[in-house]
Design an enzyme around this catalytic site. Structure first.
Site, mmCIF file in Angstrom:
data_model
loop_
_atom_site.group_PDB
_atom_site.id
_atom_site.type_symbol
_atom_site.label_atom_id
_atom_site.label_comp_id
_atom_site.label_asym_id
_atom_site.label_seq_id
_atom_site.Cartn_x
_atom_site.Cartn_y
_atom_site.Cartn_z
ATOM 1 C CB CYS A 157 -0.833 0.044 1.217
ATOM 2 S SG CYS A 157 -1.313 -1.575 1.958
ATOM 3 C CG ASP A 162 -6.219 -1.566 8.811
ATOM 4 O OD1 ASP A 162 -5.356 -1.294 9.317
ATOM 5 O OD2 ASP A 162 -7.543 -1.319 8.651
ATOM 6 C CB CYS A 191 -2.304 1.318 4.641
ATOM 7 S SG CYS A 191 -3.255 -0.189 5.304
ATOM 8 C CG ASP A 192 -7.567 0.341 5.201
ATOM 9 O OD1 ASP A 192 -7.251 0.333 4.015
ATOM 10 O OD2 ASP A 192 -8.048 -0.602 5.709
ATOM 11 C CE LYS A 193 -8.794 2.084 10.216
ATOM 12 N NZ LYS A 193 -8.436 0.976 9.320
ATOM 13 C CB CYS A 240 -9.228 -24.640 0.062
ATOM 14 S SG CYS A 240 -8.095 -23.691 -0.871
ATOM 15 C CD GLU A 253 -10.399 -2.996 9.489
ATOM 16 O OE1 GLU A 253 -9.781 -3.771 8.863
ATOM 17 O OE2 GLU A 253 -10.753 -1.876 8.995
ATOM 18 C CB SER A 273 -11.963 -5.598 6.764
ATOM 19 O OG SER A 273 -11.460 -5.240 5.544
#
Length: 570
Positions: free
Chosen positions: A53, A85, A126-128, A179, A447, A473
Protein backbone atom coordinates in the site's frame (compact mmCIF):
# COMPACT_ATOMS: atom_id res chain seq x y z
CA UNK A 1 4.42 33.43 -8.60
CA UNK A 2 5.56 35.52 -5.62
CA UNK A 3 4.15 35.51 -2.11
CA UNK A 4 4.14 37.92 0.82
CA UNK A 5 5.42 35.93 3.81
CA UNK A 6 4.42 38.58 6.33
CA UNK A 7 1.13 36.77 7.03
CA UNK A 8 2.30 33.18 6.52
CA UNK A 9 3.31 30.82 9.37
CA UNK A 10 6.82 30.30 7.96
CA UNK A 11 7.75 33.89 8.77
CA UNK A 12 8.29 32.65 12.33
CA UNK A 13 11.26 30.54 11.21
CA UNK A 14 12.63 32.52 8.27
CA UNK A 15 12.14 36.30 8.60
CA UNK A 16 14.18 38.83 10.57
CA UNK A 17 17.61 38.98 12.24
CA UNK A 18 16.35 37.00 15.25
CA UNK A 19 15.70 34.00 12.93
CA UNK A 20 19.32 33.79 11.78
CA UNK A 21 19.89 30.56 13.80
CA UNK A 22 16.82 29.02 12.14
CA UNK A 23 17.99 29.99 8.68
CA UNK A 24 21.40 28.47 9.35
CA UNK A 25 19.75 25.03 9.41
CA UNK A 26 18.18 25.64 6.02
CA UNK A 27 21.50 26.76 4.55
CA UNK A 28 22.98 23.52 5.93
CA UNK A 29 20.49 21.56 3.81
CA UNK A 30 21.46 23.41 0.63
CA UNK A 31 18.69 26.02 0.49
CA UNK A 32 19.47 29.46 -0.89
CA UNK A 33 18.29 32.82 0.42
CA UNK A 34 15.72 32.79 -2.40
CA UNK A 35 14.43 29.35 -1.31
CA UNK A 36 14.11 30.52 2.29
CA UNK A 37 12.15 33.59 1.20
CA UNK A 38 9.46 31.43 -0.44
CA UNK A 39 6.49 29.75 1.31
CA UNK A 40 7.37 26.45 2.97
CA UNK A 41 5.17 23.55 1.89
CA UNK A 42 5.07 20.40 3.99
CA UNK A 43 4.99 17.29 1.80
CA UNK A 44 4.04 14.38 4.03
CA UNK A 45 4.32 10.75 2.98
CA UNK A 46 3.08 7.62 4.70
CA UNK A 47 5.65 5.69 2.68
CA UNK A 48 7.34 2.64 4.21
CA UNK A 49 8.17 -1.01 3.62
CA UNK A 50 5.41 -2.40 5.83
CA UNK A 51 3.06 -3.24 2.94
CA UNK A 52 2.58 -2.69 -0.81
CA UNK A 53 0.00 0.00 0.00
CA UNK A 54 2.80 2.37 0.94
CA UNK A 55 5.84 1.42 -1.11
CA UNK A 56 5.40 3.98 -3.91
CA UNK A 57 4.43 6.93 -1.71
CA UNK A 58 7.90 8.36 -1.07
CA UNK A 59 8.66 8.48 -4.79
CA UNK A 60 5.35 10.21 -5.45
CA UNK A 61 6.01 12.70 -2.66
CA UNK A 62 9.43 13.45 -4.13
CA UNK A 63 7.84 14.08 -7.54
CA UNK A 64 5.48 16.56 -5.86
CA UNK A 65 8.47 18.81 -5.10
CA UNK A 66 8.64 19.73 -8.77
CA UNK A 67 5.11 21.15 -8.75
CA UNK A 68 5.68 23.06 -5.52
CA UNK A 69 8.89 24.62 -6.84
CA UNK A 70 7.26 25.53 -10.16
CA UNK A 71 4.48 27.24 -8.21
CA UNK A 72 6.89 29.39 -6.22
CA UNK A 73 7.23 27.35 -3.04
CA UNK A 74 9.92 25.46 -1.15
CA UNK A 75 8.96 21.83 -0.42
CA UNK A 76 9.84 20.21 2.93
CA UNK A 77 9.44 16.41 2.93
CA UNK A 78 8.62 14.45 6.09
CA UNK A 79 7.06 11.09 6.90
CA UNK A 80 4.39 9.69 9.16
CA UNK A 81 3.57 6.13 10.25
CA UNK A 82 1.04 3.60 9.07
CA UNK A 83 -0.38 0.42 10.53
CA UNK A 84 -1.31 -1.82 7.62
CA UNK A 85 -4.59 -3.56 8.34
CA UNK A 86 -4.02 -6.58 6.12
CA UNK A 87 -0.94 -7.50 8.14
CA UNK A 88 -2.33 -6.38 11.52
CA UNK A 89 -5.54 -8.36 10.88
CA UNK A 90 -6.63 -11.29 12.99
CA UNK A 91 -4.31 -10.82 15.98
CA UNK A 92 -3.50 -8.28 18.70
CA UNK A 93 -1.77 -6.02 16.17
CA UNK A 94 -5.18 -4.86 14.90
CA UNK A 95 -5.65 -2.96 18.16
CA UNK A 96 -3.06 -0.52 16.77
CA UNK A 97 -4.95 0.24 13.56
CA UNK A 98 -7.56 2.84 14.54
CA UNK A 99 -5.19 4.30 17.13
CA UNK A 100 -2.78 4.95 14.27
CA UNK A 101 -5.30 7.31 12.66
CA UNK A 102 -4.93 9.65 15.63
CA UNK A 103 -1.15 9.24 15.71
CA UNK A 104 -0.96 10.08 12.00
CA UNK A 105 -3.10 13.20 12.42
CA UNK A 106 -1.21 14.25 15.54
CA UNK A 107 2.23 13.65 14.04
CA UNK A 108 1.41 15.72 10.95
CA UNK A 109 -0.02 18.49 13.13
CA UNK A 110 3.07 18.55 15.33
CA UNK A 111 5.50 18.54 12.42
CA UNK A 112 3.67 21.37 10.65
CA UNK A 113 3.29 23.40 13.85
CA UNK A 114 6.87 22.82 14.93
CA UNK A 115 8.35 23.90 11.61
CA UNK A 116 5.74 26.55 10.71
CA UNK A 117 4.80 25.22 7.27
CA UNK A 118 2.43 27.31 5.14
CA UNK A 119 0.70 24.56 3.16
CA UNK A 120 0.48 20.79 3.02
CA UNK A 121 0.37 18.01 0.43
CA UNK A 122 -0.26 14.50 1.77
CA UNK A 123 0.41 11.09 0.19
CA UNK A 124 -1.34 8.09 1.76
CA UNK A 125 -1.96 4.45 0.88
CA UNK A 126 -3.23 2.18 3.65
CA UNK A 127 -6.59 2.62 5.34
CA UNK A 128 -6.11 4.89 8.38
CA UNK A 129 -3.49 7.09 6.74
CA UNK A 130 -6.15 8.59 4.45
CA UNK A 131 -8.56 9.92 7.09
CA UNK A 132 -5.62 10.65 9.42
CA UNK A 133 -4.04 12.98 6.85
CA UNK A 134 -7.31 14.67 5.96
CA UNK A 135 -8.07 15.18 9.67
CA UNK A 136 -4.70 16.92 10.05
CA UNK A 137 -5.40 19.13 7.04
CA UNK A 138 -8.73 20.21 8.50
CA UNK A 139 -7.23 20.69 11.96
CA UNK A 140 -4.38 22.88 10.72
CA UNK A 141 -6.49 24.56 8.02
CA UNK A 142 -3.53 25.55 5.86
CA UNK A 143 -4.06 25.19 2.08
CA UNK A 144 -3.85 21.45 1.45
CA UNK A 145 -4.13 18.83 -1.28
CA UNK A 146 -4.58 15.13 -0.57
CA UNK A 147 -3.17 12.42 -2.88
CA UNK A 148 -3.95 8.71 -2.70
CA UNK A 149 -1.02 6.57 -3.80
CA UNK A 150 -3.25 4.29 -5.85
CA UNK A 151 -4.61 0.76 -5.64
CA UNK A 152 -2.95 -2.52 -6.45
CA UNK A 153 -3.73 -4.29 -9.71
CA UNK A 154 -5.83 -7.44 -9.36
CA UNK A 155 -4.16 -10.80 -9.14
CA UNK A 156 -5.16 -13.59 -11.55
CA UNK A 157 -5.99 -17.03 -10.26
CA UNK A 158 -7.93 -19.80 -11.97
CA UNK A 159 -8.73 -17.38 -14.79
CA UNK A 160 -10.36 -14.67 -12.67
CA UNK A 161 -9.37 -11.44 -10.92
CA UNK A 162 -8.62 -11.91 -7.22
CA UNK A 163 -7.76 -9.71 -4.25
CA UNK A 164 -6.40 -10.36 -0.77
CA UNK A 165 -9.98 -11.06 0.37
CA UNK A 166 -9.97 -14.21 -1.71
CA UNK A 167 -6.99 -15.36 0.34
CA UNK A 168 -8.72 -14.59 3.65
CA UNK A 169 -11.79 -16.52 2.49
CA UNK A 170 -9.66 -19.42 1.25
CA UNK A 171 -8.40 -19.81 4.81
CA UNK A 172 -11.97 -20.57 5.82
CA UNK A 173 -12.35 -22.96 2.89
CA UNK A 174 -9.15 -24.72 3.99
CA UNK A 175 -10.55 -25.08 7.52
CA UNK A 176 -13.70 -26.61 6.02
CA UNK A 177 -11.67 -29.07 4.01
CA UNK A 178 -12.80 -27.43 0.76
CA UNK A 179 -9.44 -25.96 -0.24
CA UNK A 180 -6.25 -28.06 -0.40
CA UNK A 181 -3.20 -26.46 1.18
CA UNK A 182 -1.45 -26.43 -2.21
CA UNK A 183 -4.28 -24.32 -3.69
CA UNK A 184 -4.19 -21.88 -0.75
CA UNK A 185 -0.41 -21.54 -1.14
CA UNK A 186 -0.70 -20.94 -4.88
CA UNK A 187 -3.40 -18.29 -4.34
CA UNK A 188 -1.46 -16.37 -1.71
CA UNK A 189 1.48 -16.01 -4.10
CA UNK A 190 -0.52 -14.30 -6.87
CA UNK A 191 -3.35 -12.42 -5.12
CA UNK A 192 -1.30 -9.24 -4.61
CA UNK A 193 0.86 -8.80 -7.72
CA UNK A 194 2.67 -5.56 -6.89
CA UNK A 195 2.50 -2.06 -5.42
CA UNK A 196 -0.69 -0.39 -4.22
CA UNK A 197 -3.48 -0.56 -1.66
CA UNK A 198 -6.15 -3.28 -1.56
CA UNK A 199 -7.96 -3.43 -4.87
CA UNK A 200 -11.66 -3.58 -3.98
CA UNK A 201 -14.00 -0.94 -2.60
CA UNK A 202 -12.49 -1.53 0.80
CA UNK A 203 -11.55 1.24 3.24
CA UNK A 204 -8.56 2.71 1.37
CA UNK A 205 -10.40 3.08 -1.94
CA UNK A 206 -13.54 4.25 -0.15
CA UNK A 207 -11.66 7.07 1.55
CA UNK A 208 -9.82 7.86 -1.70
CA UNK A 209 -13.26 8.36 -3.28
CA UNK A 210 -14.23 10.51 -0.29
CA UNK A 211 -11.19 12.73 -0.87
CA UNK A 212 -12.30 13.53 -4.42
CA UNK A 213 -15.97 13.85 -3.49
CA UNK A 214 -15.26 16.21 -0.61
CA UNK A 215 -12.95 18.34 -2.76
CA UNK A 216 -9.54 17.82 -1.13
CA UNK A 217 -8.10 15.87 -4.10
CA UNK A 218 -7.69 16.84 -7.72
CA UNK A 219 -10.44 15.52 -10.03
CA UNK A 220 -9.98 11.97 -11.32
CA UNK A 221 -6.65 11.64 -9.53
CA UNK A 222 -7.08 8.92 -6.93
CA UNK A 223 -8.36 5.89 -8.87
CA UNK A 224 -5.28 5.51 -11.08
CA UNK A 225 -3.54 2.30 -9.91
CA UNK A 226 -0.24 2.68 -8.08
CA UNK A 227 1.95 0.99 -10.74
CA UNK A 228 0.85 3.38 -13.52
CA UNK A 229 3.47 5.91 -14.61
CA UNK A 230 0.87 8.69 -14.60
CA UNK A 231 0.91 8.79 -10.81
CA UNK A 232 4.08 10.91 -11.02
CA UNK A 233 2.23 13.49 -13.11
CA UNK A 234 -0.58 13.57 -10.55
CA UNK A 235 1.97 14.18 -7.78
CA UNK A 236 3.50 17.12 -9.67
CA UNK A 237 0.02 18.52 -10.36
CA UNK A 238 -0.83 18.28 -6.64
CA UNK A 239 2.26 20.36 -5.80
CA UNK A 240 1.24 23.01 -8.31
CA UNK A 241 -2.37 22.95 -7.07
CA UNK A 242 -1.44 23.56 -3.43
CA UNK A 243 0.52 26.65 -4.47
CA UNK A 244 -2.54 27.90 -6.33
CA UNK A 245 -4.65 27.30 -3.21
CA UNK A 246 -2.06 29.21 -1.16
CA UNK A 247 -2.17 32.13 -3.60
CA UNK A 248 -5.99 32.20 -3.44
CA UNK A 249 -6.11 31.39 0.29
CA UNK A 250 -8.39 28.38 -0.29
CA UNK A 251 -8.31 26.37 2.92
CA UNK A 252 -9.66 22.91 3.81
CA UNK A 253 -12.49 24.30 5.92
CA UNK A 254 -13.59 26.45 2.97
CA UNK A 255 -13.84 23.23 0.96
CA UNK A 256 -15.13 20.74 3.56
CA UNK A 257 -18.49 22.28 4.44
CA UNK A 258 -21.51 20.41 5.75
CA UNK A 259 -22.70 20.00 2.14
CA UNK A 260 -19.30 18.59 1.12
CA UNK A 261 -19.53 15.97 3.86
CA UNK A 262 -22.99 15.06 2.56
CA UNK A 263 -21.47 14.65 -0.91
CA UNK A 264 -18.79 12.36 0.54
CA UNK A 265 -21.35 10.17 2.33
CA UNK A 266 -23.41 10.01 -0.86
CA UNK A 267 -20.44 8.69 -2.81
CA UNK A 268 -19.69 6.07 -0.13
CA UNK A 269 -23.27 4.81 -0.35
CA UNK A 270 -23.35 4.88 -4.15
CA UNK A 271 -20.17 2.81 -4.38
CA UNK A 272 -21.04 0.27 -1.66
CA UNK A 273 -18.07 1.58 0.29
CA UNK A 274 -16.60 0.59 3.63
CA UNK A 275 -18.58 0.94 6.84
CA UNK A 276 -15.42 2.57 8.24
CA UNK A 277 -16.44 5.74 6.39
CA UNK A 278 -19.16 6.15 9.02
CA UNK A 279 -16.35 6.36 11.57
CA UNK A 280 -13.97 8.58 9.60
CA UNK A 281 -16.42 11.15 8.20
CA UNK A 282 -17.66 12.21 11.68
CA UNK A 283 -14.03 12.42 12.86
CA UNK A 284 -13.04 14.60 9.88
CA UNK A 285 -16.11 16.78 10.36
CA UNK A 286 -15.21 17.38 14.00
CA UNK A 287 -11.85 18.75 12.88
CA UNK A 288 -13.79 21.34 10.86
CA UNK A 289 -16.20 22.15 13.70
CA UNK A 290 -19.13 20.42 11.97
CA UNK A 291 -21.57 18.06 13.70
CA UNK A 292 -21.87 15.02 11.44
CA UNK A 293 -22.62 11.81 13.30
CA UNK A 294 -23.21 8.19 12.38
CA UNK A 295 -26.91 8.98 12.09
CA UNK A 296 -26.32 11.87 9.69
CA UNK A 297 -24.27 9.52 7.56
CA UNK A 298 -26.96 6.84 7.78
CA UNK A 299 -29.70 9.24 6.65
CA UNK A 300 -27.74 9.99 3.49
CA UNK A 301 -27.08 6.29 2.91
CA UNK A 302 -30.84 5.70 3.17
CA UNK A 303 -31.67 8.05 0.30
CA UNK A 304 -28.76 7.28 -2.06
CA UNK A 305 -28.94 4.71 -4.88
CA UNK A 306 -26.28 1.99 -4.96
CA UNK A 307 -24.87 2.19 -8.49
CA UNK A 308 -21.27 0.91 -8.54
CA UNK A 309 -20.60 -2.81 -8.97
CA UNK A 310 -17.40 -3.24 -6.94
CA UNK A 311 -15.96 -5.95 -4.72
CA UNK A 312 -16.52 -7.12 -2.02
CA UNK A 313 -20.27 -6.97 -2.68
CA UNK A 314 -19.98 -6.79 -6.46
CA UNK A 315 -17.87 -8.06 -9.35
CA UNK A 316 -15.21 -5.49 -10.19
CA UNK A 317 -12.00 -4.09 -8.71
CA UNK A 318 -10.55 -0.60 -8.37
CA UNK A 319 -8.66 -0.81 -11.67
CA UNK A 320 -12.01 -1.38 -13.40
CA UNK A 321 -13.45 1.73 -11.75
CA UNK A 322 -10.48 3.73 -13.03
CA UNK A 323 -11.02 2.35 -16.54
CA UNK A 324 -14.70 3.30 -16.31
CA UNK A 325 -13.86 6.94 -15.56
CA UNK A 326 -13.20 6.93 -11.83
CA UNK A 327 -15.12 8.59 -9.06
CA UNK A 328 -15.89 11.63 -11.20
CA UNK A 329 -17.86 9.37 -13.54
CA UNK A 330 -19.82 8.13 -10.51
CA UNK A 331 -20.43 11.72 -9.44
CA UNK A 332 -21.47 12.77 -12.95
CA UNK A 333 -24.60 10.61 -12.80
CA UNK A 334 -25.19 11.43 -9.12
CA UNK A 335 -25.14 15.18 -9.83
CA UNK A 336 -27.42 14.76 -12.84
CA UNK A 337 -29.82 12.82 -10.63
CA UNK A 338 -29.90 15.54 -7.98
CA UNK A 339 -27.96 13.63 -5.32
CA UNK A 340 -24.98 16.01 -4.92
CA UNK A 341 -24.42 19.62 -3.91
CA UNK A 342 -22.71 21.02 -6.99
CA UNK A 343 -21.79 24.39 -5.51
CA UNK A 344 -19.13 23.05 -3.11
CA UNK A 345 -15.61 24.49 -3.56
CA UNK A 346 -12.71 22.15 -4.45
CA UNK A 347 -8.90 22.40 -4.50
CA UNK A 348 -9.08 23.35 -8.18
CA UNK A 349 -10.57 26.69 -7.20
CA UNK A 350 -13.72 25.63 -9.04
CA UNK A 351 -16.92 24.17 -7.69
CA UNK A 352 -17.72 20.49 -7.93
CA UNK A 353 -20.31 21.22 -10.62
CA UNK A 354 -17.75 23.18 -12.64
CA UNK A 355 -15.28 20.29 -12.40
CA UNK A 356 -18.00 17.80 -13.38
CA UNK A 357 -19.06 19.90 -16.37
CA UNK A 358 -15.88 18.61 -18.04
CA UNK A 359 -17.01 14.98 -17.57
CA UNK A 360 -19.33 13.38 -20.11
CA UNK A 361 -21.34 10.40 -18.93
CA UNK A 362 -20.31 7.19 -20.73
CA UNK A 363 -22.10 3.87 -20.33
CA UNK A 364 -19.80 1.25 -18.75
CA UNK A 365 -19.87 -2.11 -17.00
CA UNK A 366 -18.99 -0.84 -13.51
CA UNK A 367 -21.14 2.26 -12.91
CA UNK A 368 -24.86 2.30 -13.55
CA UNK A 369 -26.87 5.48 -14.14
CA UNK A 370 -29.01 6.54 -11.17
CA UNK A 371 -32.07 5.68 -13.26
CA UNK A 372 -31.03 2.01 -13.22
CA UNK A 373 -29.35 1.35 -9.82
CA UNK A 374 -28.22 -1.99 -8.44
CA UNK A 375 -30.55 -1.15 -5.55
CA UNK A 376 -32.53 2.02 -4.81
CA UNK A 377 -30.84 2.72 -1.49
CA UNK A 378 -27.21 2.87 -0.43
CA UNK A 379 -24.86 -0.03 0.00
CA UNK A 380 -24.45 0.80 3.71
CA UNK A 381 -27.25 1.13 6.29
CA UNK A 382 -27.45 2.60 9.79
CA UNK A 383 -29.25 0.64 12.50
CA UNK A 384 -30.69 1.56 15.89
CA UNK A 385 -32.64 -0.30 18.54
CA UNK A 386 -32.56 -1.86 21.99
CA UNK A 387 -29.24 -3.63 21.28
CA UNK A 388 -27.66 -0.45 19.90
CA UNK A 389 -29.32 2.71 21.31
CA UNK A 390 -26.38 4.79 20.02
CA UNK A 391 -26.43 3.12 16.65
CA UNK A 392 -24.67 0.51 14.54
CA UNK A 393 -23.89 0.07 10.87
CA UNK A 394 -24.08 -2.71 8.27
CA UNK A 395 -22.96 -2.99 4.65
CA UNK A 396 -25.86 -4.41 2.64
CA UNK A 397 -24.21 -4.21 -0.79
CA UNK A 398 -24.40 -7.69 -2.29
CA UNK A 399 -26.64 -9.13 0.48
CA UNK A 400 -29.59 -11.27 -0.60
CA UNK A 401 -31.46 -10.93 2.69
CA UNK A 402 -31.97 -7.81 4.78
CA UNK A 403 -33.67 -9.37 7.83
CA UNK A 404 -32.21 -11.82 10.32
CA UNK A 405 -33.42 -13.24 13.62
CA UNK A 406 -31.76 -15.90 15.69
CA UNK A 407 -30.21 -16.98 19.00
CA UNK A 408 -27.09 -15.20 20.21
CA UNK A 409 -23.70 -16.90 20.44
CA UNK A 410 -21.56 -14.62 22.59
CA UNK A 411 -17.77 -14.16 22.61
CA UNK A 412 -15.79 -11.63 24.65
CA UNK A 413 -12.96 -11.27 22.12
CA UNK A 414 -12.30 -11.98 18.45
CA UNK A 415 -9.77 -14.76 19.07
CA UNK A 416 -12.34 -16.91 20.89
CA UNK A 417 -14.83 -16.45 18.06
CA UNK A 418 -12.27 -17.21 15.35
CA UNK A 419 -11.29 -20.42 17.18
CA UNK A 420 -14.96 -21.46 17.26
CA UNK A 421 -15.29 -20.72 13.53
CA UNK A 422 -12.17 -22.75 12.71
CA UNK A 423 -13.47 -25.61 14.83
CA UNK A 424 -16.77 -25.38 12.89
CA UNK A 425 -18.77 -24.81 16.07
CA UNK A 426 -20.90 -21.98 14.65
CA UNK A 427 -24.33 -23.10 13.45
CA UNK A 428 -26.52 -21.72 10.68
CA UNK A 429 -29.11 -19.28 12.01
CA UNK A 430 -27.00 -18.04 14.93
CA UNK A 431 -26.27 -14.39 15.68
CA UNK A 432 -22.60 -14.28 16.60
CA UNK A 433 -21.69 -11.47 19.00
CA UNK A 434 -18.11 -10.32 19.56
CA UNK A 435 -17.91 -7.72 22.32
CA UNK A 436 -15.34 -5.79 24.36
CA UNK A 437 -13.71 -4.88 21.05
CA UNK A 438 -14.91 -1.25 20.93
CA UNK A 439 -12.70 1.86 20.85
CA UNK A 440 -12.30 1.87 24.62
CA UNK A 441 -12.81 -1.79 25.45
CA UNK A 442 -10.48 -3.32 22.88
CA UNK A 443 -8.85 -0.93 23.15
CA UNK A 444 -8.61 0.13 19.53
CA UNK A 445 -11.81 -1.17 17.88
CA UNK A 446 -10.35 -4.05 15.88
CA UNK A 447 -11.58 -5.10 12.45
CA UNK A 448 -12.89 -8.65 12.07
CA UNK A 449 -11.96 -9.62 8.50
CA UNK A 450 -10.24 -12.86 9.48
CA UNK A 451 -13.40 -14.05 11.21
CA UNK A 452 -15.90 -12.87 8.59
CA UNK A 453 -13.82 -14.20 5.73
CA UNK A 454 -13.47 -17.58 7.46
CA UNK A 455 -17.26 -17.70 7.89
CA UNK A 456 -17.66 -17.08 4.17
CA UNK A 457 -15.08 -19.72 3.40
CA UNK A 458 -17.11 -22.19 5.45
CA UNK A 459 -20.24 -21.33 3.47
CA UNK A 460 -21.87 -19.55 6.40
CA UNK A 461 -21.55 -16.01 5.03
CA UNK A 462 -25.25 -15.20 4.80
CA UNK A 463 -26.49 -17.97 7.10
CA UNK A 464 -25.26 -16.25 10.27
CA UNK A 465 -25.22 -12.65 11.42
CA UNK A 466 -22.19 -11.17 13.18
CA UNK A 467 -22.51 -8.22 15.56
CA UNK A 468 -19.68 -6.36 17.29
CA UNK A 469 -18.82 -3.14 19.06
CA UNK A 470 -15.62 -3.36 17.04
CA UNK A 471 -15.29 -2.74 13.30
CA UNK A 472 -15.33 -4.63 10.05
CA UNK A 473 -12.85 -4.34 7.26
CA UNK A 474 -14.03 -2.59 4.12
CA UNK A 475 -13.32 -5.98 2.55
CA UNK A 476 -15.90 -7.73 4.74
CA UNK A 477 -19.04 -9.16 3.20
CA UNK A 478 -21.99 -10.92 4.77
CA UNK A 479 -24.54 -9.89 7.39
CA UNK A 480 -22.00 -8.10 9.58
CA UNK A 481 -22.95 -5.28 11.94
CA UNK A 482 -20.32 -3.11 13.57
CA UNK A 483 -19.87 0.07 15.64
CA UNK A 484 -22.54 -1.05 18.12
CA UNK A 485 -22.95 1.64 20.76
CA UNK A 486 -22.78 2.09 23.62
CA UNK A 487 -19.90 -0.38 23.55
CA UNK A 488 -19.61 -3.22 26.05
CA UNK A 489 -16.84 -1.49 28.01
CA UNK A 490 -19.31 1.31 28.78
CA UNK A 491 -21.99 -1.13 29.91
CA UNK A 492 -24.05 -0.93 26.71
CA UNK A 493 -26.74 -3.55 26.06
CA UNK A 494 -24.26 -5.62 24.04
CA UNK A 495 -22.47 -6.31 27.37
CA UNK A 496 -25.68 -7.86 28.76
CA UNK A 497 -26.43 -10.37 25.99
CA UNK A 498 -26.33 -14.05 26.95
CA UNK A 499 -26.09 -17.17 24.81
CA UNK A 500 -29.50 -18.05 23.43
CA UNK A 501 -31.03 -14.56 23.66
CA UNK A 502 -32.94 -13.79 20.48
CA UNK A 503 -31.64 -10.90 18.39
CA UNK A 504 -33.70 -9.37 15.59
CA UNK A 505 -32.17 -7.31 12.78
CA UNK A 506 -33.99 -5.51 9.99
CA UNK A 507 -31.64 -3.66 7.65
CA UNK A 508 -34.60 -2.44 5.61
CA UNK A 509 -36.32 -0.80 8.59
CA UNK A 510 -32.96 0.12 10.18
CA UNK A 511 -33.55 -1.72 13.47
CA UNK A 512 -31.48 -3.99 15.72
CA UNK A 513 -33.18 -5.31 18.84
CA UNK A 514 -32.43 -7.65 21.72
CA UNK A 515 -35.67 -9.54 22.46
CA UNK A 516 -35.23 -9.69 26.23
CA UNK A 517 -37.59 -8.06 28.73
CA UNK A 518 -36.66 -4.76 30.35
CA UNK A 519 -36.90 -6.37 33.80
CA UNK A 520 -34.43 -9.10 32.86
CA UNK A 521 -32.02 -6.58 31.32
CA UNK A 522 -32.17 -4.48 34.48
CA UNK A 523 -31.23 -7.50 36.61
CA UNK A 524 -28.28 -8.18 34.33
CA UNK A 525 -27.26 -4.51 34.39
CA UNK A 526 -27.09 -4.50 38.18
CA UNK A 527 -24.95 -7.63 38.13
CA UNK A 528 -22.62 -6.39 35.37
CA UNK A 529 -19.07 -5.42 36.32
CA UNK A 530 -16.73 -3.32 34.17
CA UNK A 531 -13.79 -5.23 32.72
CA UNK A 532 -10.16 -4.18 32.93
CA UNK A 533 -8.36 -4.75 29.65
CA UNK A 534 -4.79 -6.00 29.43
CA UNK A 535 -3.36 -2.72 28.14
CA UNK A 536 -2.60 -0.59 31.18
CA UNK A 537 0.37 1.37 29.82
CA UNK A 538 1.61 2.83 26.57
CA UNK A 539 -0.24 4.15 23.55
CA UNK A 540 -3.24 1.82 23.81
CA UNK A 541 -3.77 2.76 27.46
CA UNK A 542 -3.62 6.47 26.65
CA UNK A 543 -6.05 5.99 23.75
CA UNK A 544 -8.56 4.15 25.92
CA UNK A 545 -8.54 7.00 28.46
CA UNK A 546 -9.48 9.65 25.90
CA UNK A 547 -11.46 7.99 23.09
CA UNK A 548 -15.14 8.79 22.62
CA UNK A 549 -17.99 6.76 21.09
CA UNK A 550 -17.87 5.31 17.60
CA UNK A 551 -21.07 7.14 16.61
CA UNK A 552 -19.15 10.42 16.90
CA UNK A 553 -16.05 9.11 15.12
CA UNK A 554 -14.06 7.63 18.03
CA UNK A 555 -12.50 11.02 18.69
CA UNK A 556 -9.75 11.69 21.22
CA UNK A 557 -10.15 15.49 21.46
CA UNK A 558 -13.02 18.01 21.25
CA UNK A 559 -12.31 19.18 17.70
CA UNK A 560 -12.53 22.63 16.15
CA UNK A 561 -15.60 23.64 18.14
CA UNK A 562 -13.40 23.93 21.23
CA UNK A 563 -10.53 25.61 19.39
CA UNK A 564 -9.38 29.02 20.65
CA UNK A 565 -6.66 29.49 18.07
CA UNK A 566 -6.22 28.10 14.58
CA UNK A 567 -2.74 27.15 13.42
CA UNK A 568 -3.14 28.69 9.94
CA UNK A 569 -3.62 32.15 11.48
CA UNK A 570 -0.53 32.24 13.72
Amino acid sequence: MTFDKSRLPSRHVTVGPERAPHRSYYYAMGLTAEDIAKPFVGVVSAGNDSAPCNTTLDAQADACREGVIAGGGTPRRFNTITVTDGIAMGHQGMKSSLVSREVIADSIELSVRGHSYDALVGFAGCDKSLPGMMMAMLRLNVPSVFVYGGSILPGRFEDKDVTVVDVFEAVGQYAAGACPLARLTALEKVACPGHGACGGQFTANTMACVAEAIGLSLPSSNMMPAPYAGRGEIAVAAGAAVMDCLAKNIRPRDICTREAFENAATVVAATGGSTNAALHLPAMASEAGIDFTLFDVAEIFKRTPYITDLKPGGRYVARDLYDAGGIYMVMRTLLDGGFLHGDCMTVTGKTLAENLSEIEWVENKVIRPVSDPISPTGGVVGLRGSLAPDGAIVKVAGLHRLQFEGPARVFDCEEDCFAAVEARLIQKGEVVIIRYEGPKGGPGMREMLSTTAALYGLGLGEHVALITDGRFSGATRGFCIGHVGPEAADGGPIALVQDGDVVSIDAEAGTIDLLVSDDELELRRVAWQPRVNAYQSGALYRYAQTVGPASLGALTHPGAKAERHMYADI
